[in-house]
Design a protein around this motif. Structure first.
Motif, PDB file in Angstrom:
ATOM      1  N   ASP A  42       0.828  -1.204   0.000  1.00 44.65           N
ATOM      2  CA  ASP A  42       0.000   0.000   0.000  1.00 44.65           C
ATOM      3  C   ASP A  42       0.866   1.260   0.000  1.00 44.65           C
ATOM      4  OD1 ASP A  42      -2.207  -1.649   0.094  1.00 44.65           O
ATOM      5  OD2 ASP A  42      -2.498  -1.421   2.252  1.00 44.65           O
ATOM      6  N   ALA A  43       1.939   1.231   0.808  1.00 39.52           N
ATOM      7  CA  ALA A  43       2.861   2.371   0.826  1.00 39.52           C
ATOM      8  C   ALA A  43       3.589   2.501  -0.503  1.00 39.52           C
ATOM      9  CB  ALA A  43       3.857   2.227   1.969  1.00 39.52           C
ATOM     10  N   GLY A  44       3.925   1.375  -1.109  1.00 38.25           N
ATOM     11  CA  GLY A  44       4.578   1.405  -2.415  1.00 38.25           C
ATOM     12  C   GLY A  44       3.681   2.002  -3.483  1.00 38.25           C
ATOM     13  N   TYR A  45       2.407   1.642  -3.429  1.00 38.83           N
ATOM     14  CA  TYR A  45       1.462   2.220  -4.376  1.00 38.83           C
ATOM     15  C   TYR A  45       1.328   3.727  -4.169  1.00 38.83           C
ATOM     16  CZ  TYR A  45      -2.874   3.521  -6.651  1.00 38.83           C
ATOM     17  OH  TYR A  45      -3.802   4.159  -7.424  1.00 38.83           O
ATOM     18  N   LEU A  46       1.172   4.136  -2.905  1.00 41.75           N
ATOM     19  CA  LEU A  46       1.053   5.566  -2.620  1.00 41.75           C
ATOM     20  C   LEU A  46       2.303   6.315  -3.051  1.00 41.75           C
ATOM     21  CD1 LEU A  46      -0.407   7.988  -1.403  1.00 41.75           C
ATOM     22  CD2 LEU A  46       0.525   7.336   0.828  1.00 41.75           C
ATOM     23  N   ALA A  47       3.458   5.736  -2.805  1.00 37.51           N
ATOM     24  CA  ALA A  47       4.711   6.377  -3.213  1.00 37.51           C
ATOM     25  C   ALA A  47       4.743   6.595  -4.723  1.00 37.51           C
ATOM     26  CB  ALA A  47       5.903   5.543  -2.760  1.00 37.51           C
ATOM     27  N   SER A  48       4.206   5.637  -5.482  1.00 42.95           N
ATOM     28  CA  SER A  48       4.193   5.781  -6.944  1.00 42.95           C
ATOM     29  C   SER A  48       3.281   6.924  -7.366  1.00 42.95           C
ATOM     30  CB  SER A  48       3.746   4.474  -7.608  1.00 42.95           C
ATOM     31  OG  SER A  48       2.356   4.245  -7.445  1.00 42.95           O
ATOM     32  N   VAL A  49       2.175   7.119  -6.634  1.00 43.47           N
ATOM     33  CA  VAL A  49       1.280   8.249  -6.907  1.00 43.47           C
ATOM     34  C   VAL A  49       1.988   9.568  -6.597  1.00 43.47           C
ATOM     35  CG1 VAL A  49      -0.857   9.388  -6.205  1.00 43.47           C
ATOM     36  CG2 VAL A  49      -0.817   6.906  -6.491  1.00 43.47           C
ATOM     37  N   VAL A  50       2.647   9.608  -5.457  1.00 45.57           N
ATOM     38  CA  VAL A  50       3.335  10.820  -5.016  1.00 45.57           C
ATOM     39  C   VAL A  50       4.435  11.224  -5.991  1.00 45.57           C
ATOM     40  CG1 VAL A  50       4.894  11.710  -3.230  1.00 45.57           C
ATOM     41  CG2 VAL A  50       2.788  10.516  -2.574  1.00 45.57           C
ATOM     42  N   ARG A  51       5.174  10.256  -6.467  1.00 44.25           N
ATOM     43  CA  ARG A  51       6.296  10.554  -7.387  1.00 44.25           C
ATOM     44  C   ARG A  51       5.815  11.165  -8.698  1.00 44.25           C
ATOM     45  NH1 ARG A  51       8.423   5.617  -5.284  1.00 44.25           N
ATOM     46  NH2 ARG A  51       7.556   4.438  -7.034  1.00 44.25           N
ATOM     47  N   GLN A  52       4.584  10.899  -9.070  1.00 38.06           N
ATOM     48  CA  GLN A  52       4.062  11.402 -10.339  1.00 38.06           C
ATOM     49  C   GLN A  52       3.361  12.756 -10.198  1.00 38.06           C
ATOM     50  OE1 GLN A  52       2.334   8.124 -12.945  1.00 38.06           O
ATOM     51  NE2 GLN A  52       2.639   6.989 -11.035  1.00 38.06           N
ATOM     52  N   ILE A  53       3.342  13.297  -8.989  1.00 40.22           N
ATOM     53  CA  ILE A  53       2.766  14.630  -8.770  1.00 40.22           C
ATOM     54  C   ILE A  53       3.877  15.668  -8.870  1.00 40.22           C
ATOM     55  CG2 ILE A  53       1.651  16.137  -7.079  1.00 40.22           C
ATOM     56  CD1 ILE A  53       0.252  13.657  -5.970  1.00 40.22           C
ATOM     57  N   GLU A  54       3.659  16.652  -9.715  1.00 41.53           N
ATOM     58  CA  GLU A  54       4.674  17.690  -9.889  1.00 41.53           C
ATOM     59  C   GLU A  54       4.676  18.610  -8.676  1.00 41.53           C
ATOM     60  OE1 GLU A  54       5.901  21.199 -13.098  1.00 41.53           O
ATOM     61  OE2 GLU A  54       4.313  19.750 -13.559  1.00 41.53           O
ATOM     62  N   GLY A  55       5.836  18.818  -8.095  1.00 39.00           N
ATOM     63  CA  GLY A  55       5.956  19.706  -6.949  1.00 39.00           C
ATOM     64  C   GLY A  55       5.789  18.980  -5.627  1.00 39.00           C
ATOM     65  N   PRO A  56       5.791  19.747  -4.535  1.00 35.99           N
ATOM     66  CA  PRO A  56       5.717  19.144  -3.201  1.00 35.99           C
ATOM     67  C   PRO A  56       4.325  18.578  -2.893  1.00 35.99           C
ATOM     68  CG  PRO A  56       5.648  21.523  -3.034  1.00 35.99           C
ATOM     69  CD  PRO A  56       5.919  21.215  -4.478  1.00 35.99           C
ATOM     70  N   VAL A  57       4.299  17.679  -1.916  1.00 34.80           N
ATOM     71  CA  VAL A  57       3.074  16.992  -1.523  1.00 34.80           C
ATOM     72  C   VAL A  57       2.934  17.034  -0.002  1.00 34.80           C
ATOM     73  CG1 VAL A  57       2.049  14.684  -1.310  1.00 34.80           C
ATOM     74  CG2 VAL A  57       2.928  15.455  -3.521  1.00 34.80           C
ATOM     75  N   LEU A  58       1.722  17.249   0.483  1.00 39.14           N
ATOM     76  CA  LEU A  58       1.405  17.075   1.896  1.00 39.14           C
ATOM     77  C   LEU A  58       0.537  15.833   2.004  1.00 39.14           C
ATOM     78  CD1 LEU A  58       1.484  18.387   4.822  1.00 39.14           C
ATOM     79  CD2 LEU A  58      -0.813  19.255   4.264  1.00 39.14           C
ATOM     80  N   LEU A  59       1.020  14.828   2.722  1.00 36.33           N
ATOM     81  CA  LEU A  59       0.271  13.582   2.884  1.00 36.33           C
ATOM     82  C   LEU A  59      -0.640  13.675   4.100  1.00 36.33           C
ATOM     83  CD1 LEU A  59       2.903  10.764   2.174  1.00 36.33           C
ATOM     84  CD2 LEU A  59       1.087  11.609   0.671  1.00 36.33           C
ATOM     85  N   VAL A  60      -1.901  13.300   3.909  1.00 40.78           N
ATOM     86  CA  VAL A  60      -2.883  13.266   4.983  1.00 40.78           C
ATOM     87  C   VAL A  60      -3.395  11.834   5.094  1.00 40.78           C
ATOM     88  CG1 VAL A  60      -5.091  14.147   5.823  1.00 40.78           C
ATOM     89  CG2 VAL A  60      -3.556  15.647   4.513  1.00 40.78           C
ATOM     90  N   GLY A  61      -3.219  11.198   6.245  1.00 36.97           N
ATOM     91  CA  GLY A  61      -3.615   9.812   6.403  1.00 36.97           C
ATOM     92  C   GLY A  61      -4.593   9.613   7.538  1.00 36.97           C
ATOM     93  N   HIS A  62      -5.711   8.975   7.244  1.00 40.18           N
ATOM     94  CA  HIS A  62      -6.711   8.646   8.266  1.00 40.18           C
ATOM     95  C   HIS A  62      -6.583   7.187   8.679  1.00 40.18           C
ATOM     96  CE1 HIS A  62     -10.886   7.195   9.361  1.00 40.18           C
ATOM     97  NE2 HIS A  62     -10.645   8.117  10.276  1.00 40.18           N
ATOM     98  N   SER A  63      -6.619   6.934   9.987  1.00 40.90           N
ATOM     99  CA  SER A  63      -6.672   5.574  10.512  1.00 40.90           C
ATOM    100  C   SER A  63      -5.458   4.763  10.021  1.00 40.90           C
ATOM    101  CB  SER A  63      -8.001   4.939  10.091  1.00 40.90           C
ATOM    102  OG  SER A  63      -8.237   3.724  10.716  1.00 40.90           O
ATOM    103  N   TYR A  64      -5.690   3.617   9.388  1.00 37.46           N
ATOM    104  CA  TYR A  64      -4.599   2.827   8.805  1.00 37.46           C
ATOM    105  C   TYR A  64      -3.813   3.644   7.781  1.00 37.46           C
ATOM    106  CZ  TYR A  64      -2.571  -0.605   5.542  1.00 37.46           C
ATOM    107  OH  TYR A  64      -1.738  -1.300   4.693  1.00 37.46           O
ATOM    108  N   GLY A  65      -4.470   4.600   7.160  1.00 42.12           N
ATOM    109  CA  GLY A  65      -3.768   5.476   6.221  1.00 42.12           C
ATOM    110  C   GLY A  65      -2.628   6.228   6.872  1.00 42.12           C
ATOM    111  N   GLY A  66      -2.709   6.429   8.195  1.00 44.61           N
ATOM    112  CA  GLY A  66      -1.592   7.036   8.911  1.00 44.61           C
ATOM    113  C   GLY A  66      -0.347   6.168   8.853  1.00 44.61           C
ATOM    114  N   ALA A  67      -0.537   4.855   8.970  1.00 45.99           N
ATOM    115  CA  ALA A  67       0.603   3.943   8.844  1.00 45.99           C
ATOM    116  C   ALA A  67       1.169   3.998   7.430  1.00 45.99           C
ATOM    117  CB  ALA A  67       0.168   2.518   9.192  1.00 45.99           C
ATOM    118  N   VAL A  68       0.286   4.090   6.450  1.00 42.18           N
ATOM    119  CA  VAL A  68       0.730   4.116   5.048  1.00 42.18           C
ATOM    120  C   VAL A  68       1.553   5.370   4.762  1.00 42.18           C
ATOM    121  CG1 VAL A  68      -0.025   4.114   2.639  1.00 42.18           C
ATOM    122  CG2 VAL A  68      -1.229   2.705   4.326  1.00 42.18           C
ATOM    123  N   ILE A  69       1.107   6.540   5.246  1.00 37.07           N
ATOM    124  CA  ILE A  69       1.878   7.764   4.983  1.00 37.07           C
ATOM    125  C   ILE A  69       3.174   7.783   5.787  1.00 37.07           C
ATOM    126  CG2 ILE A  69      -0.226   9.034   4.424  1.00 37.07           C
ATOM    127  CD1 ILE A  69       0.186  10.662   7.033  1.00 37.07           C
TER     128      ILE A  69
END
Length: 237
Positions: A46-73
């Motif tokens: 799940d973190a690997g998938y999210l990382a792939s999304v983040v890498r394709q966003i131009e510029g800086p990113v602020l990650l917001v994670g809810h619940s288990y999503g906190g572990a992922v971020i």
């Protein structure tokens, strides 16, 4: 630094629709948002998938994670263009720590008695186990302060979490190198609020507490948006 794109990461037993009240609030403030659908298969994948999304966003990113999503971020947040982390009623794991481990030092929340286990096929291997929440108990445990009609829809449209994810340790902890903000849901029956406080304090997160159920971004979208906006201002300086 330019203003980061906010990437909203949903938790277990949910999908990106759990942010349906928060996203319009962020849009109204001119904030760019991406809300991907996480696989909820394992922490590493799940973190690997999210990382792939983040890498394709131009510029800086602020990650917001809810619940288990906190572990992922916590894991995906080590990507170079991640400027900061925001935890919403979530898990701020340490390096080498699993969901089960961080929870083991605290009393179980009501969620522990409402979990349902079902099998799913794994090609070439033994069946896996999916974990979801009893549909009848979901509204009270997850969102007692949210409109019941909405929570009933969320209950029957859950995105289960594979049981494997509960015992998988985080290989890294991004909060050690990235600034973080956090919201404790003090009326949370899914994750003990003390679990949230423990992880946030350890991470050095700037934390607020809201009298809220687990789905804090549905119950209090304006207050959560305020936290995200504060984080954006800080990392954009």
């Amino acid at each position: 630094m330019s203003t980061p794109t906010v990437v909203l990461v949903h938790g277990a037993f949910a999908d990106a629709s759990s942010y349906s009240a928060l996203i319009p609030e962020l849009f109204s403030r001119g904030i760019s948002v991406v809300a991907p659908a996480g696989p909820n298969r394992s922490l590493s994948s799940d973190a690997g998938y999210l990382a792939s999304v983040v890498r394709q966003i131009e510029g800086p990113v602020l990650l917001v994670g809810h619940s288990y999503g906190g572990a992922v971020i916590t894991v995906a947040g080590v990507e170079d263009n991640v400027a900061g982390l925001v935890y919403l009623a979530g898990y701020a794991l340490d390096e080498g720590e699993s969901l089960g481990q961080i929870q083991s030092g605290f009393a179980d929340a009501a969620l522990a008695t409402a979990l349902v286990y079902t099998k799913f096929p794994v090609p070439g291997g033994e069946d896996g186990v999916d974990v979801s929440v009893d549909v009848e108990k979901f509204p009270e445990i997850f969102a007692s302060d949210v409109d019941t009609a909405r929570t009933r829809v969320l209950a029957v449209s859950q995105r289960p979490l594979a049981a494997f994810a509960f015992g998988e340790p985080a290989p890294v902890a991004a909060w050690k190198t990235k600034p973080s903000w956090a919201v404790v849901a003090t009326a949370d029956h899914a994750i003990n609020p003390d679990v949230q406080r423990f992880g946030y304090e350890r991470a050095g997160a700037k934390t607020i507490e809201l009298d809220s159920s687990h789905l804090v971004m549905l119950a209090h979208p304006r207050e959560v948006a305020d936290v995200i906006e504060e984080a954006l201002r800080s990392v954009s300086k």
